[in-house]
Design a protein around this motif. Sequence first.
Motif, PDB file in Angstrom:
ATOM      1  N   ARG A  87       0.843  -1.211   0.000  1.00  0.00           N
ATOM      2  CA  ARG A  87       0.000   0.000   0.000  1.00  0.00           C
ATOM      3  C   ARG A  87       0.872   1.252   0.000  1.00  0.00           C
ATOM      4  NH1 ARG A  87      -3.760   0.460   4.602  1.00  0.00           N
ATOM      5  NH2 ARG A  87      -4.536   2.186   3.387  1.00  0.00           N
ATOM      6  N   LEU A  88       1.936   1.242   0.792  1.00  0.00           N
ATOM      7  CA  LEU A  88       2.823   2.401   0.857  1.00  0.00           C
ATOM      8  C   LEU A  88       3.542   2.616  -0.472  1.00  0.00           C
ATOM      9  CD1 LEU A  88       4.140   4.651   2.514  1.00  0.00           C
ATOM     10  CD2 LEU A  88       5.812   2.975   3.307  1.00  0.00           C
ATOM     11  N   ALA A  89       4.021   1.534  -1.074  1.00  0.00           N
ATOM     12  CA  ALA A  89       4.699   1.647  -2.372  1.00  0.00           C
ATOM     13  C   ALA A  89       3.747   2.190  -3.438  1.00  0.00           C
ATOM     14  CB  ALA A  89       5.256   0.288  -2.792  1.00  0.00           C
ATOM     15  N   ASN A  90       2.516   1.698  -3.474  1.00  0.00           N
ATOM     16  CA  ASN A  90       1.526   2.203  -4.428  1.00  0.00           C
ATOM     17  C   ASN A  90       1.234   3.673  -4.190  1.00  0.00           C
ATOM     18  OD1 ASN A  90       1.190  -0.143  -5.906  1.00  0.00           O
ATOM     19  ND2 ASN A  90      -0.416  -0.915  -4.560  1.00  0.00           N
ATOM     20  N   PHE A  91       1.127   4.071  -2.935  1.00  0.00           N
ATOM     21  CA  PHE A  91       0.857   5.466  -2.606  1.00  0.00           C
ATOM     22  C   PHE A  91       1.988   6.369  -3.111  1.00  0.00           C
ATOM     23  CE2 PHE A  91       1.570   9.065   0.231  1.00  0.00           C
ATOM     24  CZ  PHE A  91       0.366   9.746   0.082  1.00  0.00           C
ATOM     25  N   VAL A  92       3.228   5.955  -2.883  1.00  0.00           N
ATOM     26  CA  VAL A  92       4.370   6.767  -3.305  1.00  0.00           C
ATOM     27  C   VAL A  92       4.402   6.896  -4.820  1.00  0.00           C
ATOM     28  CG1 VAL A  92       6.901   6.831  -3.401  1.00  0.00           C
ATOM     29  CG2 VAL A  92       5.754   6.263  -1.261  1.00  0.00           C
ATOM     30  N   VAL A  93       4.218   5.783  -5.538  1.00  0.00           N
ATOM     31  CA  VAL A  93       4.248   5.820  -7.004  1.00  0.00           C
ATOM     32  C   VAL A  93       3.109   6.681  -7.533  1.00  0.00           C
ATOM     33  CG1 VAL A  93       3.967   4.418  -9.086  1.00  0.00           C
ATOM     34  CG2 VAL A  93       5.462   3.632  -7.244  1.00  0.00           C
ATOM     35  N   GLU A  94       1.904   6.484  -7.011  1.00  0.00           N
ATOM     36  CA  GLU A  94       0.754   7.268  -7.472  1.00  0.00           C
ATOM     37  C   GLU A  94       0.931   8.754  -7.153  1.00  0.00           C
ATOM     38  OE1 GLU A  94      -2.628   5.340  -5.749  1.00  0.00           O
ATOM     39  OE2 GLU A  94      -2.523   3.664  -7.143  1.00  0.00           O
ATOM     40  N   SER A  95       1.505   9.072  -6.014  1.00  0.00           N
ATOM     41  CA  SER A  95       1.740  10.474  -5.656  1.00  0.00           C
ATOM     42  C   SER A  95       2.689  11.134  -6.651  1.00  0.00           C
ATOM     43  CB  SER A  95       2.322  10.581  -4.247  1.00  0.00           C
ATOM     44  OG  SER A  95       1.402  10.140  -3.290  1.00  0.00           O
ATOM     45  N   HIS A  96       3.723  10.395  -7.066  1.00  0.00           N
ATOM     46  CA  HIS A  96       4.654  10.950  -8.050  1.00  0.00           C
ATOM     47  C   HIS A  96       3.958  11.190  -9.380  1.00  0.00           C
ATOM     48  CE1 HIS A  96       8.456  11.069  -5.934  1.00  0.00           C
ATOM     49  NE2 HIS A  96       8.133   9.917  -5.366  1.00  0.00           N
TER      50      HIS A  96
END
Length: 133
Positions: A87-96
Amino acid sequence: EFDRMNDEDRTSIHEAMEQQSISISKAGIVTTLSARCSIIAAANPTKGRYDPSLSFAQNVDLTEPILSRFDVLCTVRDVPDVVQDDRLANFVVESHFLSHPSFSLSSSSSSSLPEDDDDSLLDDSLDALPSPS
């Protein structure tokens, strides 16, 4: 990062922390400067992950004389959790992707990201970026 310092730099830091001074010998000038300051340092575990069965010094591979100069030693540990890490990895990628200047959501009225179809937003985001020239 203290764990990546060479021995010469560690010796210099140790002098500054112990005697609150730094000796300099450069270009024919030999002097001692006052070094009264606070030091905040970080070190990574030697084996990539902190081992609670070992001492702090063994985990970070720093000598006791240097560690004894710190007033406070804190350990920040990452407890592996596949679901939370994903979930954290997806959040970081989507935020970028969302902060990229050329990215725009097709439905700009929706401010929340879809929760069920994580891959679709990522795929759409990749398609929205300009191709490299």
